[in-house]
Design an enzyme around this catalytic site. Structure first.
Site, PDB file in Angstrom:
ATOM      1  N   ARG A  55       0.843  -1.193   0.000  1.00  0.00           N
ATOM      2  CA  ARG A  55       0.000   0.000   0.000  1.00  0.00           C
ATOM      3  C   ARG A  55       0.879   1.243   0.000  1.00  0.00           C
ATOM      4  O   ARG A  55       1.476   1.606   1.026  1.00  0.00           O
ATOM      5  CB  ARG A  55      -0.925   0.002   1.223  1.00  0.00           C
ATOM      6  CG  ARG A  55      -1.982  -1.083   1.191  1.00  0.00           C
ATOM      7  CD  ARG A  55      -2.905  -0.886   0.018  1.00  0.00           C
ATOM      8  NE  ARG A  55      -4.096  -1.719   0.098  1.00  0.00           N
ATOM      9  CZ  ARG A  55      -5.116  -1.577  -0.717  1.00  0.00           C
ATOM     10  NH1 ARG A  55      -5.097  -0.654  -1.656  1.00  0.00           N
ATOM     11  NH2 ARG A  55      -6.169  -2.363  -0.609  1.00  0.00           N
ATOM     12  N   GLU A  83     -13.101  -8.382  -9.052  1.00  0.00           N
ATOM     13  CA  GLU A  83     -11.949  -8.162  -8.188  1.00  0.00           C
ATOM     14  C   GLU A  83     -11.373  -9.469  -7.650  1.00  0.00           C
ATOM     15  O   GLU A  83     -10.160  -9.601  -7.516  1.00  0.00           O
ATOM     16  CB  GLU A  83     -12.305  -7.229  -7.028  1.00  0.00           C
ATOM     17  CG  GLU A  83     -12.496  -5.784  -7.426  1.00  0.00           C
ATOM     18  CD  GLU A  83     -11.214  -5.077  -7.853  1.00  0.00           C
ATOM     19  OE1 GLU A  83     -10.092  -5.562  -7.567  1.00  0.00           O
ATOM     20  OE2 GLU A  83     -11.336  -4.012  -8.484  1.00  0.00           O
ATOM     21  N   GLY A 106     -16.448   9.949   8.738  1.00  0.00           N
ATOM     22  CA  GLY A 106     -16.116  11.317   9.136  1.00  0.00           C
ATOM     23  C   GLY A 106     -15.694  12.192   7.972  1.00  0.00           C
ATOM     24  O   GLY A 106     -15.869  13.407   8.009  1.00  0.00           O
ATOM     25  N   GLU A 130      -1.869  -1.463 -12.576  1.00  0.00           N
ATOM     26  CA  GLU A 130      -0.460  -1.047 -12.664  1.00  0.00           C
ATOM     27  C   GLU A 130       0.110  -0.644 -11.303  1.00  0.00           C
ATOM     28  O   GLU A 130       1.280  -0.887 -11.005  1.00  0.00           O
ATOM     29  CB  GLU A 130      -0.340   0.129 -13.639  1.00  0.00           C
ATOM     30  CG  GLU A 130       1.064   0.644 -13.820  1.00  0.00           C
ATOM     31  CD  GLU A 130       1.120   1.839 -14.755  1.00  0.00           C
ATOM     32  OE1 GLU A 130       1.716   2.858 -14.360  1.00  0.00           O
ATOM     33  OE2 GLU A 130       0.560   1.744 -15.864  1.00  0.00           O
TER      34      GLU A 130
END
Length: 171
Positions: A55, A83, A106, A130
């Site tokens: 990530r 997915e 929030g 990618e």
């Protein structure tokens, strides 16, 4: 009144006027998101298929369930089917909805639609985007629980989906 401050892919940063239940109008900035599907793939032996994904926003790897953003004209189920194949190379003969969660209320309007996928088959389709770096991992439910207990899995969509599946008696 609302205005787009920034846009990236299908996600927008929006500034808008919102009237609160107290009749006070405030400026609110939110991330507008088309929603996502989260998939809990369960093998015939009862193991769970996860992905270990790098990530970039955190600059680290996260162990999580496969998931992705809903594309224009796509239903949450169609997104889940797409997915699952793109991120794991598996397809599923059956999907069952576990409902939805709102992960960042929030400042983001994203709704995540949760699914269990069963009767898995390996396919030849494994097409990460990618900007995705993914490893496919298979874990027993006990090993998955252990990783959550020891902060080796901290991803909220994974924990929420697993929790809903357990509370509904699917695991």
């Amino acid at each position: 009144m609302s205005k787009i401050i920034h846009q990236w892919k299908s996600i927008s940063l929006i500034e808008e006027s919102v009237t609160l239940p107290t009749n006070i109008t405030v400026k609110h900035t939110k991330i507008q998101h088309p929603g996502a599907a989260v998939i809990l793939p369960i093998t015939s032996s009862g193991n769970i298929i996860l992905i270990n994904q790098f990530r970039p926003s955190l600059k680290k790897w996260l162990l999580e369930l496969p998931a992705g953003t809903i594309e224009v004209g796509e239903t949450p189920l169609q997104c889940a089917e797409r997915e699952l194949e793109e991120e794991t190379g598996y397809s599923a003969a059956s999907f069952h909805s576990l409902g939805q969660v709102t992960p960042l209320a929030g400042f983001c309007d994203e709704i995540q639609h949760l699914f269990i996928a069963r009767n898995l088959s390996l396919t030849t389709r494994f097409e990460c985007d990618e900007d995705e770096v993914i490893e496919v991992i298979e874990l027993s439910l006990e090993a998955l629980h252990d990783k959550i207990r020891h902060d080796q899995i901290t991803d909220t969509k994974t924990i929420a989906c697993l929790s809903k599946a357990q509370l509904r008696g699917y695991l």
